[in-house]
Design a protein around this motif. Sequence first.
Motif, PDB file in Angstrom:
ATOM      1  N   THR A 177       5.724  -7.153   3.656  1.00  0.00           N
ATOM      2  CA  THR A 177       6.112  -5.978   2.849  1.00  0.00           C
ATOM      3  C   THR A 177       6.705  -6.345   1.489  1.00  0.00           C
ATOM      4  OG1 THR A 177       8.330  -5.924   3.830  1.00  0.00           O
ATOM      5  CG2 THR A 177       6.606  -4.663   4.947  1.00  0.00           C
ATOM      6  N   THR A 178       6.765  -7.636   1.174  1.00  0.00           N
ATOM      7  CA  THR A 178       7.453  -8.056  -0.055  1.00  0.00           C
ATOM      8  C   THR A 178       6.487  -8.431  -1.176  1.00  0.00           C
ATOM      9  OG1 THR A 178       7.590 -10.315   0.836  1.00  0.00           O
ATOM     10  CG2 THR A 178       9.499  -8.880   1.182  1.00  0.00           C
ATOM     11  N   GLY A 179       5.243  -8.001  -1.070  1.00  0.00           N
ATOM     12  CA  GLY A 179       4.232  -8.412  -2.041  1.00  0.00           C
ATOM     13  C   GLY A 179       4.464  -7.920  -3.457  1.00  0.00           C
ATOM     14  N   ARG A 218       4.759 -11.340  -6.015  1.00  0.00           N
ATOM     15  CA  ARG A 218       4.423 -12.295  -4.955  1.00  0.00           C
ATOM     16  C   ARG A 218       2.967 -12.173  -4.501  1.00  0.00           C
ATOM     17  NH1 ARG A 218       9.731 -12.262  -0.936  1.00  0.00           N
ATOM     18  NH2 ARG A 218      11.262 -12.844  -2.532  1.00  0.00           N
ATOM     19  N   LYS A 219       2.463 -10.939  -4.418  1.00  0.00           N
ATOM     20  CA  LYS A 219       1.092 -10.749  -3.943  1.00  0.00           C
ATOM     21  C   LYS A 219       0.110 -11.504  -4.834  1.00  0.00           C
ATOM     22  CE  LYS A 219      -2.232  -7.153  -2.656  1.00  0.00           C
ATOM     23  NZ  LYS A 219      -2.463  -5.689  -2.545  1.00  0.00           N
ATOM     24  N   PRO A 234      -2.244 -13.784   3.796  1.00  0.00           N
ATOM     25  CA  PRO A 234      -1.364 -12.888   4.536  1.00  0.00           C
ATOM     26  C   PRO A 234      -1.842 -11.445   4.412  1.00  0.00           C
ATOM     27  CG  PRO A 234      -0.322 -13.573   2.497  1.00  0.00           C
ATOM     28  CD  PRO A 234      -1.622 -14.313   2.585  1.00  0.00           C
ATOM     29  N   GLU A 235      -1.391 -10.621   5.326  1.00  0.00           N
ATOM     30  CA  GLU A 235      -1.713  -9.198   5.268  1.00  0.00           C
ATOM     31  C   GLU A 235      -0.574  -8.478   4.564  1.00  0.00           C
ATOM     32  OE1 GLU A 235      -2.928  -6.023   8.639  1.00  0.00           O
ATOM     33  OE2 GLU A 235      -0.836  -6.691   8.696  1.00  0.00           O
ATOM     34  N   PHE A 236      -0.884  -7.850   3.438  1.00  0.00           N
ATOM     35  CA  PHE A 236       0.128  -7.124   2.672  1.00  0.00           C
ATOM     36  C   PHE A 236       0.124  -5.658   3.078  1.00  0.00           C
ATOM     37  CE2 PHE A 236      -1.315 -10.643  -0.047  1.00  0.00           C
ATOM     38  CZ  PHE A 236      -0.105 -11.257  -0.332  1.00  0.00           C
ATOM     39  N   VAL A 237       1.323  -5.107   3.308  1.00  0.00           N
ATOM     40  CA  VAL A 237       1.455  -3.679   3.594  1.00  0.00           C
ATOM     41  C   VAL A 237       2.548  -3.108   2.697  1.00  0.00           C
ATOM     42  CG1 VAL A 237       0.696  -3.935   5.991  1.00  0.00           C
ATOM     43  CG2 VAL A 237       3.131  -4.044   5.456  1.00  0.00           C
ATOM     44  N   GLU A 238       2.481  -1.836   2.472  1.00  0.00           N
ATOM     45  CA  GLU A 238       3.471  -1.184   1.625  1.00  0.00           C
ATOM     46  C   GLU A 238       4.805  -1.105   2.354  1.00  0.00           C
ATOM     47  OE1 GLU A 238       4.084   3.019  -0.828  1.00  0.00           O
ATOM     48  OE2 GLU A 238       2.103   2.459  -0.037  1.00  0.00           O
ATOM     49  N   ALA A 239       5.885  -1.436   1.649  1.00  0.00           N
ATOM     50  CA  ALA A 239       7.217  -1.369   2.248  1.00  0.00           C
ATOM     51  C   ALA A 239       7.615   0.093   2.459  1.00  0.00           C
ATOM     52  CB  ALA A 239       8.232  -2.054   1.346  1.00  0.00           C
TER      53      ALA A 239
END
Length: 275
Positions: A177-179, A218-219, A234-239
């Motif tokens: 969640t930190t992307g 970071r993303k 990695p799998e990015f998701v919205e925080a």
Amino acid sequence: MKTISIIGCGWLGLPLGRYLSEKNYLVKGSTTHEEKLETLQGNGIEPYLLKLNPQLECEYVDNFLDSNVLIINIPPKISIQKTDAHVEQIANLLKVVENSPIRKIIYISSTSVYPELNREVVEEDVLTPETSASPTMVKAENLLKSFSTEVTILRSAGLMGYDRIPAKYFAGWKGLTTGDIPVNYIHRDDVIRIIETVIEKEIWGDTFNIVSPIHPIRKEIYTQNCEELGFEMPEFVEAPTPHPYKIINGDKWLDKSGYHFLFKNPLDYFYQLPE
């Protein structure tokens, strides 16, 4: 010939010592491991076994401290020590340094002293332990500054480059969640040359943030690392809620030194996978 003593010849200190030796400085360096003495010698560094437990232990400490400049590169390991053990280390070191020729000191601190203020942060945002996210480090900084007017504090951003590759630590993560958080990084080669600049230009008696001037998220960093170096994405998701952040401002160093970064943008960093 100037003589430089480096306490802590690890991931940063060893290549720093080698670089300064190649620039015709006489370099003395310390390690806490006897088996590494030969490695130091092979890199043009006069080797010493030195420990701060937290008392200083070094058989030939007078020789080690017979120098023009002392570089202290021993980050506190707060997780395995009592909270202010690092402050005791610095206090005990200074008791011995007081009886040596050394008055010029470079202390490698960290931008971890800044809390997440959701804005750009500058050196004046943290002057006391009470305002810091890392009170122990600020206590050590202030102790050093009270020792001599020729102490320069370098608050280093996250050290990267070579085998320190940001995506390596997050490869294959699910639900990251930190992307969208901006990074505060600096390449090891720039830190080495910044330390050289302090010595060459006699920039003493101040505190500087040292960080690459550009702050991608970071993303962007992780995606590029994975594509170029073969890590699992990695799998990015919205925080669910915005993460706190800080952007380290390094303008004070640039204004004072006129330094030209080798790597202004972490997206351009040089990495090297271990063989």
